[in-house]
Design a protein around this motif. Structure first.
Motif, mmCIF file in Angstrom:
data_model
loop_
_atom_site.group_PDB
_atom_site.id
_atom_site.type_symbol
_atom_site.label_atom_id
_atom_site.label_comp_id
_atom_site.label_asym_id
_atom_site.label_seq_id
_atom_site.Cartn_x
_atom_site.Cartn_y
_atom_site.Cartn_z
ATOM 1 N N ARG A 7 18.496 37.579 -35.387
ATOM 2 C CA ARG A 7 19.187 38.834 -35.716
ATOM 3 C C ARG A 7 18.982 39.195 -37.182
ATOM 4 O O ARG A 7 18.770 40.361 -37.522
ATOM 5 C CB ARG A 7 20.692 38.720 -35.436
ATOM 6 N N SER A 10 15.445 40.510 -37.656
ATOM 7 C CA SER A 10 15.370 41.866 -37.110
ATOM 8 C C SER A 10 16.054 42.864 -38.041
ATOM 9 O O SER A 10 15.516 43.949 -38.304
ATOM 10 C CB SER A 10 16.020 41.892 -35.724
ATOM 11 N N ALA A 11 17.206 42.505 -38.555
ATOM 12 C CA ALA A 11 17.934 43.391 -39.469
ATOM 13 C C ALA A 11 17.150 43.599 -40.762
ATOM 14 O O ALA A 11 17.104 44.709 -41.302
ATOM 15 C CB ALA A 11 19.312 42.819 -39.770
ATOM 16 N N GLU A 13 14.016 43.647 -41.050
ATOM 17 C CA GLU A 13 12.890 44.526 -40.742
ATOM 18 C C GLU A 13 13.314 45.988 -40.637
ATOM 19 O O GLU A 13 12.489 46.880 -40.842
ATOM 20 C CB GLU A 13 12.222 44.091 -39.436
ATOM 21 N N THR A 14 14.586 46.235 -40.346
ATOM 22 C CA THR A 14 15.018 47.608 -40.080
ATOM 23 C C THR A 14 16.047 48.149 -41.066
ATOM 24 O O THR A 14 16.240 49.360 -41.125
ATOM 25 C CB THR A 14 15.607 47.727 -38.662
ATOM 26 N N ARG A 15 16.712 47.285 -41.820
ATOM 27 C CA ARG A 15 17.770 47.737 -42.730
ATOM 28 C C ARG A 15 17.424 47.369 -44.171
ATOM 29 O O ARG A 15 17.280 46.193 -44.508
ATOM 30 C CB ARG A 15 19.107 47.119 -42.337
ATOM 31 N N ALA A 16 17.325 48.392 -45.008
ATOM 32 C CA ALA A 16 16.899 48.194 -46.399
ATOM 33 C C ALA A 16 17.830 47.259 -47.161
ATOM 34 O O ALA A 16 17.368 46.421 -47.940
ATOM 35 C CB ALA A 16 16.795 49.540 -47.112
ATOM 36 N N ARG A 19 17.056 43.722 -46.174
ATOM 37 C CA ARG A 19 15.738 43.366 -46.711
ATOM 38 C C ARG A 19 15.831 43.056 -48.209
ATOM 39 O O ARG A 19 15.294 42.057 -48.682
ATOM 40 C CB ARG A 19 14.748 44.509 -46.451
#
Length: 70
Positions: A7, A10-11, A13-16, A19
């Motif tokens: 999770r 994945s986060a 990869e999608t949430r700045a 990241r």
């Protein structure tokens, strides 16, 4: 847990914001602390398992490439 680590990846990869937090980490403990602050429950054991799996997969890919080159 392993699913929490997935999770987190994945986060990231999608949430700045996730990241950025992950990129600031300079150690496994930093990553665990950042993940927990963000609401993910990962452990040092999760990171060790992930490292072993990635290492094994990398060796397998190298082996497969060497077979293809032969």
């Amino acid at each position: 847990s392993w699913s929490e680590l997935e999770r987190l990846v994945s986060a990231a990869e999608t949430r700045a914001e996730v990241r950025r937090a992950v990129r600031r980490c300079t150690s496994s403990q930093d990553l665990i602390t950042a993940a927990r602050t963000l609401g993910f429950r990962i452990t040092a054991a999760d990171l060790k398992v992930k490292h072993r799996v990635e290492h094994r997969n990398r060796r397998l890919r190298q082996h497969q490439r060497s077979l293809g080159a032969a």
